[in-house]
Every structure is written in C-alpha cells, then in structure tokens.
Scaffold this active site. Structure first.
Site, PDB file in Angstrom:
ATOM      1  N   GLY A 131       0.687  -1.065   0.052  1.00 56.21           N
ATOM      2  CA  GLY A 131      -0.102   0.105   0.072  1.00 56.21           C
ATOM      3  C   GLY A 131       1.023   1.396   0.035  1.00 56.21           C
ATOM      4  N   HIS A 132       2.049   1.113   0.836  1.00 54.92           N
ATOM      5  CA  HIS A 132       2.628   2.477   1.092  1.00 54.92           C
ATOM      6  C   HIS A 132       3.454   2.748  -0.477  1.00 54.92           C
ATOM      7  CE1 HIS A 132       2.971   1.517   5.326  1.00 54.92           C
ATOM      8  NE2 HIS A 132       2.590   2.731   5.372  1.00 54.92           N
ATOM      9  N   GLN A 139       0.693  11.251  18.166  1.00 55.47           N
ATOM     10  CA  GLN A 139      -0.773  10.717  17.647  1.00 55.47           C
ATOM     11  C   GLN A 139      -1.112   9.771  18.461  1.00 55.47           C
ATOM     12  OE1 GLN A 139       1.048  10.565  13.684  1.00 55.47           O
ATOM     13  NE2 GLN A 139      -0.299   8.796  13.487  1.00 55.47           N
ATOM     14  N   GLY A 179      -3.200   7.753   2.036  1.00 56.72           N
ATOM     15  CA  GLY A 179      -3.791   6.344   1.719  1.00 56.72           C
ATOM     16  C   GLY A 179      -5.230   6.763   1.795  1.00 56.72           C
ATOM     17  N   ASP A 205      -7.106   5.614   5.570  1.00 54.22           N
ATOM     18  CA  ASP A 205      -7.203   6.551   6.572  1.00 54.22           C
ATOM     19  C   ASP A 205      -7.900   7.702   5.828  1.00 54.22           C
ATOM     20  OD1 ASP A 205      -5.612   5.392   8.602  1.00 54.22           O
ATOM     21  OD2 ASP A 205      -4.094   5.424   7.247  1.00 54.22           O
ATOM     22  N   GLN A 223      -8.414  10.803   8.269  1.00 52.63           N
ATOM     23  CA  GLN A 223      -7.116  11.251   8.260  1.00 52.63           C
ATOM     24  C   GLN A 223      -6.889  12.176   7.134  1.00 52.63           C
ATOM     25  OE1 GLN A 223      -3.057   9.806   9.521  1.00 52.63           O
ATOM     26  NE2 GLN A 223      -2.832   9.312   7.469  1.00 52.63           N
ATOM     27  N   ARG A 280      -0.353  -2.815  11.082  1.00 57.37           N
ATOM     28  CA  ARG A 280      -0.867  -3.333  12.206  1.00 57.37           C
ATOM     29  C   ARG A 280      -1.424  -4.723  11.845  1.00 57.37           C
ATOM     30  NH1 ARG A 280      -2.359   2.235  13.860  1.00 57.37           N
ATOM     31  NH2 ARG A 280      -1.178   2.697  15.711  1.00 57.37           N
TER      32      ARG A 280
HETATM   33  O1  PAF Z   1      -0.769   7.652   8.221  1.00 58.77           O
HETATM   34  C1  PAF Z   1       0.327   7.321   8.940  1.00 58.77           C
HETATM   35  O2  PAF Z   1       1.067   6.547   8.892  1.00 58.77           O
HETATM   36  C2  PAF Z   1       0.451   8.507   9.767  1.00 58.77           C
HETATM   37  O3  PAF Z   1      -0.695   8.950  10.432  1.00 58.77           O
HETATM   38  C3  PAF Z   1       0.967   9.767   9.353  1.00 58.77           C
HETATM   39  C4  PAF Z   1       0.504  10.413   8.192  1.00 58.77           C
HETATM   40  C5  PAF Z   1       2.574   9.251   8.834  1.00 58.77           C
HETATM   41  C6  PAF Z   1       1.453  10.835  10.393  1.00 58.77           C
HETATM   42  O4  PAF Z   1       2.376  10.222  11.302  1.00 58.77           O
END
Ligand code: PAF
Length: 286
Positions: free
Chosen positions: A36-37, A64, A154, A157, A160, A194
């Site tokens: 995914g990354h 966070q 992504g 999230d 986010q 995770r």
């Molecule tokens: O989605 C993530 O992996 C984190 O929330 C991020 C955007 C890298 C911020 O730490």
C-alpha cells in the site's frame, strides 16, 4: 537513494531542490512499509515526474498515540523499509528522531500543536481524542521540512486525509493532497502495518471489516435504508465473529463527515473493529 535524519539537513536539501526547480513529492509514513505504501510512492512519482524528487518520511510519531496505545510496540524494520524504498526509486528516505521533531517535548520545551476542530471530532477523533492533533502537527512539520508540492496519503485513513486536506486549505500550505486507493489482500483485508499483530485465527476473522462494507454496499445498491437499521444488522454480523469487537461504525457524508440518518448510494461508511487486541479500520463509498 539518500537517507537523511537531521531535520535541518532535510530542510536544506528540499530548499536546494526547490531553487533548482525540481518538484517534490512526499509520502509520509510510520514505516513497516507494505505494498500500500509503495503504491503511494508510485503515485508521488507519477505526480512529480522522472526529474522530480520523491521523499518517504519514516517516523513513528509519538504525539498521535495515547499513552495506552501501541507506540512502543508499533512494528519497525528500517533495514527492510530502506530496501523497499530503494527498489521503488525513492530519492530520499527522511528518518527524523524525536529529538529533531519535538526537541524538549518531554521536559516541557515544546508547546506548539496544530488542531483541526471539525472533521477530526467524530469517529477516529472520538475514539482516540489526541490522535488527529498529533497527525496534523507532524504533517505540518513534515510539510515545513520537506517543502513538498504534492503529498500522497492512503484512502484507508479516509478521515485522516480529510483532516489533512482541511488543514492544508485553512493554513494555506502550498501542497496538493493526493489520496490513493486502499490496497487489499485477496480476501479483502486492507493492507496495514498493524496486520502484523494478528495471529492466524485473528487474521482469518479480520476480513469481517471488508465483509461488513460489502454487505452494506449490496444493501444500499438495492434500496436506501435507515442508518440505524443497517448499523444494527452489521453489528450483528460483526459480533458473530468471536474474536471481533466493534469500536464504531458510521455512515456519513464524505465531504462534511457528518452522520446521515438515511443511507443512499454515495454515502460513506467507516468502521473500527478490535480483532483480539488489534484495532483495525476500514472505509468505503457505498
Ligand atoms: O498514516 C500514517 O501513517 C500517519 O498517521 C502519518 C500520516 C505518517 C503521520 O504520522
């Protein structure tokens, strides 16, 4: 590929690139990279072109995580991450440490945070009250350090991405936010760092998030339904998986993130489910 750790060195390098006219694409991550990354890296490369610079930041951001959450055991494997980034054609992996990102935080010498006050209140924000303050703060700092033209997040999230978009608009960051699709395992489980926490039995039941999304889509394709009724049905379905425990499940407007009472096509659904002790999230447009 360069590996840059000092924040001042990253900012200097990004400034140099900008003066030379190069476009910069940033993929912010917490490491333990997966396909995914890497799809976000590809998207960043597409956006900045062959002569542009793609930066992947790898930083497990402590602000966070709540004290009760998994900061200490969040999976880390920098050696493997660097190998994957090199193979994906990343120009710089930015690996700042806590001392660079939040100097003096533990001793009271750091006191500035960025807070989005609306889109981050519900769902993840309600379940994890300090979470988005940490995300917006670290993303704002990364933007100031890497000076990107585009940043890729992504869709997994979803909230986010909405919060970051709002922050960018409200605080006038000259950064284009791109949101790339969620990648999934063949059975539908969304890729996530995770997922590593799951034992084989839990992994089998983790597909319940995807199944709930699919069931909602199927229902809504036939007719509009009451959000309360559909939620009840899906709750029942999730509870039938013995290792799963629903944290939240919401139907909402994808722009405002406000809950809806009637679920119609185009409405968005998001859910968080504990499978064993692992909290997984997923979402989809219905
Ligand atoms: O989605 C993530 O992996 C984190 O929330 C991020 C955007 C890298 C911020 O730490």
């Amino acid at each position: 590929m360069q590996i840059v750790t000092p924040v001042a060195a990253m900012q200097r390098l990004a400034g140099k690139w900008r003066r030379a006219g190069a476009r910069i694409g940033l993929v912010p991550t917490m490491g333990y990279l997966h396909a995914g990354h890497l799809s976000l890296v590809q998207r960043a490369r597409q956006a900045v072109g062959a002569r542009g610079k793609v930066v992947v930041s790898i930083y497990v951001n402590p602000t966070q995580f709540a004290p009760t959450e998994d900061l200490a055991r969040y999976p880390r494997d920098l050696k493997r991450d660097l190998k994957l980034c090199r193979a994906a054609g990343v120009d710089v992996v930015f690996t700042p440490g806590d001392a660079g990102m939040y100097p003096g935080r533990v001793t009271g010498g750091y006191s500035t945070y960025v807070v989005e006050e609306k889109l981050g209140r519900m769902m993840e924000g309600a379940a994890r009250p300090a979470h988005f303050r940490g995300v917006t703060t670290v993303v704002a700092k990364l933007f100031n350090l890497v000076l990107p033209d585009v940043a890729v997040f992504g869709q997994k999230d979803f909230q986010q991405a909405a919060v970051v978009r709002r922050m960018v608009a409200d605080l006038n960051f000259p950064v284009k936010i791109i949101v790339a699709p969620t990648l999934r395992q063949p059975d539908g489980l969304a890729l996530s760092s995770r997922n590593k926490y799951l034992n084989p039995g839990q992994r089998g039941q983790a597909v319940i998030l995807f199944c709930a999304l699919q069931a909602a889509k199927k229902t809504v394709a036939k007719k509009s339904v009451s959000a309360a009724r559909l939620k009840q049905q899906l709750q029942k379905m999730i509870t039938a998986a013995p290792l799963a425990r629903l944290d939240y499940l919401e139907f909402f407007d994808p722009q405002t993130l406000e809950p809806v009472s009637k679920v119609t096509p185009g409405v968005h659904m998001a859910l968080a489910v504990y499978v064993g002790k692992t909290r997984l999230i997923d979402n989809a447009e219905l």
